[in-house]
Design an enzyme around this catalytic site. Structure first.
Site, PDB file in Angstrom:
ATOM      1  N   ASP A  46       0.840  -1.199   0.000  1.00 15.00           N
ATOM      2  CA  ASP A  46       0.000   0.000   0.000  1.00 15.00           C
ATOM      3  C   ASP A  46       0.875   1.250   0.000  1.00 15.00           C
ATOM      4  OD1 ASP A  46      -2.806   1.174   0.432  1.00 15.00           O
ATOM      5  OD2 ASP A  46      -1.585   2.204   1.938  1.00 15.00           O
ATOM      6  N   LYS A  80      -2.261   6.251  -4.200  1.00 16.22           N
ATOM      7  CA  LYS A  80      -3.381   7.167  -3.965  1.00 16.22           C
ATOM      8  C   LYS A  80      -3.131   8.564  -4.522  1.00 16.22           C
ATOM      9  CE  LYS A  80      -3.800   4.743   0.426  1.00 16.22           C
ATOM     10  NZ  LYS A  80      -2.458   4.607   0.961  1.00 16.22           N
ATOM     11  N   HIS A 111      -7.347   9.666  -2.137  1.00 16.39           N
ATOM     12  CA  HIS A 111      -6.869   9.553  -0.756  1.00 16.39           C
ATOM     13  C   HIS A 111      -7.884  10.147   0.234  1.00 16.39           C
ATOM     14  CE1 HIS A 111      -2.752   9.185   1.437  1.00 16.39           C
ATOM     15  NE2 HIS A 111      -3.723   8.950   2.277  1.00 16.39           N
TER      16      HIS A 111
HETATM   17  P1  NDP Z   1      -0.440   0.619  11.899  1.00 14.38           P
HETATM   18  O1  NDP Z   1      -1.686   0.451  12.702  1.00 14.38           O
HETATM   19  O2  NDP Z   1      -0.156  -0.315  10.803  1.00 14.38           O
HETATM   20  O3  NDP Z   1       0.769   0.672  12.940  1.00 14.38           O
HETATM   21  C1  NDP Z   1       2.081   0.930  12.555  1.00 14.38           C
HETATM   22  C2  NDP Z   1       2.947   1.062  13.804  1.00 14.38           C
HETATM   23  O4  NDP Z   1       2.967  -0.179  14.516  1.00 14.38           O
HETATM   24  C3  NDP Z   1       4.392   1.382  13.489  1.00 14.38           C
HETATM   25  O5  NDP Z   1       4.851   2.259  14.510  1.00 14.38           O
HETATM   26  C4  NDP Z   1       5.097   0.027  13.570  1.00 14.38           C
HETATM   27  O6  NDP Z   1       6.451   0.181  13.960  1.00 14.38           O
HETATM   28  C5  NDP Z   1       4.302  -0.636  14.656  1.00 14.38           C
HETATM   29  N1  NDP Z   1       4.255  -2.112  14.535  1.00 14.38           N
HETATM   30  C6  NDP Z   1       3.915  -2.827  13.438  1.00 14.38           C
HETATM   31  N2  NDP Z   1       3.921  -4.145  13.718  1.00 14.38           N
HETATM   32  C7  NDP Z   1       4.270  -4.274  15.021  1.00 14.38           C
HETATM   33  C8  NDP Z   1       4.467  -5.385  15.881  1.00 14.38           C
HETATM   34  N3  NDP Z   1       4.266  -6.637  15.462  1.00 14.38           N
HETATM   35  N4  NDP Z   1       4.854  -5.138  17.175  1.00 14.38           N
HETATM   36  C9  NDP Z   1       5.040  -3.872  17.619  1.00 14.38           C
HETATM   37  N5  NDP Z   1       4.865  -2.772  16.845  1.00 14.38           N
HETATM   38  C10 NDP Z   1       4.484  -2.975  15.553  1.00 14.38           C
HETATM   39  O7  NDP Z   1      -0.454   2.150  11.393  1.00 14.38           O
HETATM   40  P2  NDP Z   1      -0.487   3.002  10.059  1.00 14.38           P
HETATM   41  O8  NDP Z   1      -1.184   4.256  10.430  1.00 14.38           O
HETATM   42  O9  NDP Z   1       0.853   3.067   9.450  1.00 14.38           O
HETATM   43  O10 NDP Z   1      -1.485   2.215   9.070  1.00 14.38           O
HETATM   44  C11 NDP Z   1      -1.062   1.207   8.189  1.00 14.38           C
HETATM   45  C12 NDP Z   1      -1.009   1.685   6.749  1.00 14.38           C
HETATM   46  O11 NDP Z   1      -2.290   2.125   6.313  1.00 14.38           O
HETATM   47  C13 NDP Z   1      -0.129   2.903   6.500  1.00 14.38           C
HETATM   48  O12 NDP Z   1       1.245   2.620   6.552  1.00 14.38           O
HETATM   49  C14 NDP Z   1      -0.632   3.338   5.147  1.00 14.38           C
HETATM   50  O13 NDP Z   1      -0.112   2.509   4.130  1.00 14.38           O
HETATM   51  C15 NDP Z   1      -2.135   3.148   5.325  1.00 14.38           C
HETATM   52  N6  NDP Z   1      -2.804   4.372   5.803  1.00 14.38           N
HETATM   53  C16 NDP Z   1      -3.733   4.964   4.967  1.00 14.38           C
HETATM   54  C17 NDP Z   1      -4.375   6.120   5.345  1.00 14.38           C
HETATM   55  C18 NDP Z   1      -5.371   6.723   4.420  1.00 14.38           C
HETATM   56  O14 NDP Z   1      -5.790   7.890   4.643  1.00 14.38           O
HETATM   57  N7  NDP Z   1      -5.801   6.022   3.393  1.00 14.38           N
HETATM   58  C19 NDP Z   1      -4.122   6.780   6.638  1.00 14.38           C
HETATM   59  C20 NDP Z   1      -3.187   6.041   7.480  1.00 14.38           C
HETATM   60  C21 NDP Z   1      -2.583   4.892   7.058  1.00 14.38           C
HETATM   61  P3  NDP Z   1       7.747  -0.152  13.021  1.00 14.38           P
HETATM   62  O15 NDP Z   1       7.453   0.292  11.629  1.00 14.38           O
HETATM   63  O16 NDP Z   1       8.806   0.675  13.685  1.00 14.38           O
HETATM   64  O17 NDP Z   1       8.003  -1.620  13.146  1.00 14.38           O
END
Ligand code: NDP
Length: 316
Positions: A46, A80, A111
């Site tokens: 994504d 997006k 988006h």
């Molecule tokens: P998530 O809910 O996916 O959480 C991401 C966070 O969790 C990061 O800090 C990551 O740290 C941490 N993490 C991931 N796996 C683990 C684990 N197993 N144990 C502990 N910590 C963990 O958040 P997002 O807001 O990033 O949402 C996911 C995706 O959705 C985005 O990256 C994007 O692609 C999309 N998105 C779309 C939006 C929209 O408006 N359409 C808005 C927001 C997000 P680390 O990376 O340091 O491991």
């Protein structure tokens, strides 16, 4: 267990589990995408123009494809259209395709249904002198959708969809759409299950994709007590419970991580029971609804006005 695939209203398959790339810095994101595809076995990435890292994602894709084991058509890529590009949809997808090194994306999403000034004081988040977001009053997201429909004809997007659309916005879109959106990507987790919107989408053949399934930055929901209990019950990780809460409800999930061990861990599936889902739904009933991703503009159709601070401006 391997995560299932869902079928879009175009007939194309989409892997139910993908890798998110928001807030994934250069350097780390190449490694994360490469690892997810070649080691974890994910086949869904994504992306978004606004994340500012499509070039780096593209570098990882180029490396993976050049090694020959995984082909372009094996990977489902979403990106997006950003708000400051609403009146330039084709130019925006062209930018993304160039950065990603691709001829087409599998899914192109609007988006946010929020056109913003293309010539404002910031390329991504322009503001007016009074500090208000610089919305483009001369352009509508309905016009944007029409332009996005043409991108399918042009072969630049295999499917198009939306993101952050409420039921009211979807109804408005469906009145005049030639193409029914293939997907609606929305924030979703036990503190924001959005069951009504999910049901509406599913009844209209629109796949729901859950963003921020772990509660976004830092994954705050991973520490939840109910999530922990269910993880212990099934012998899986807390992340597995939160991600499979989505898959079990017919929702795709795109957890983000730049940590290879977490990308692997997050990919494990677990068959949650209906009772488990009820327990997870109980979290918001006890704690109240919570949105973790709040962009600095008012989107009254999704949440109560109280959540949106000073900049409130009705969009419908
Ligand atoms: P998530 O809910 O996916 O959480 C991401 C966070 O969790 C990061 O800090 C990551 O740290 C941490 N993490 C991931 N796996 C683990 C684990 N197993 N144990 C502990 N910590 C963990 O958040 P997002 O807001 O990033 O949402 C996911 C995706 O959705 C985005 O990256 C994007 O692609 C999309 N998105 C779309 C939006 C929209 O408006 N359409 C808005 C927001 C997000 P680390 O990376 O340091 O491991």
């Amino acid at each position: 267990m391997v995560a299932p695939q869902f079928t879009l209203n175009t007939g194309a398959k989409i892997p139910a589990l993908g890798l998110g790339t928001w807030q994934s810095p250069a350097g780390a994101v190449e490694k994360a995408v490469y690892h997810a595809l070649t080691v974890t076995g994910l086949r869904h990435i994504d992306c978004a123009f606004a994340y500012g890292n499509e070039r780096e994602v593209g570098a990882a894709l180029a490396q993976v494809f050049s090694e020959g084991k995984i082909k372009r058509e094996d990977v489902f890529i979403t990106t997006k259209l950003w708000s400051t590009w609403h009146n330039r949809a084709e130019a925006n997808i062209d930018e993304s395709l160039k950065s990603l090194g691709l001829d087409y994306v599998d899914l192109y999403l609007m988006h946010w249904p929020v056109p913003m000034n293309a010539n404002g004081n910031h390329p991504i988040m322009p503001t007016r002198p009074d500090g208000m977001r610089d919305l483009d009053e001369g352009w509508t997201w309905q016009q944007t959708w029409k332009a996005m429909e043409k991108l399918v004809e042009a072969g630049k997007a295999k499917a198009i969809g939306v993101s952050n659309f409420s039921e009211a916005y979807l109804k408005e879109l469906l009145k005049d759409a030639k193409i029914v959106p293939a997907a609606n990507q929305i924030e979703n987790h036990p503190l924001l299950p959005q069951d009504g919107l999910v049901k509406f989408c599913q009844e209209h053949g629109i796949l729901v994709t859950a963003y921020s399934p772990l509660g976004s930055t830092g994954g705050p929901l991973l520490a939840d007590e109910t999530v922990t209990k269910l993880a212990q019950k099934h012998g899986v990780s807390n992340g597995n419970v939160l991600i499979n809460y989505q898959l079990k409800r017919g929702i795709a999930a795109i957890p983000k991580s730049v940590t290879p061990s977490r990308i692997d861990e997050n990919a494990k599936t677990v068959d949650l029971t209906g009772e488990d889902i009820e327990l997870l739904n109980g979290i918001h009933k006890a704690q109240g609804l919570k949105r973790f991703v709040s962009p600095p503009w008012p989107v009254n159709f999704l949440f109560s006005e109280a959540n949106w601070g000073e900049n409130f401006k009705p969009l419908l």
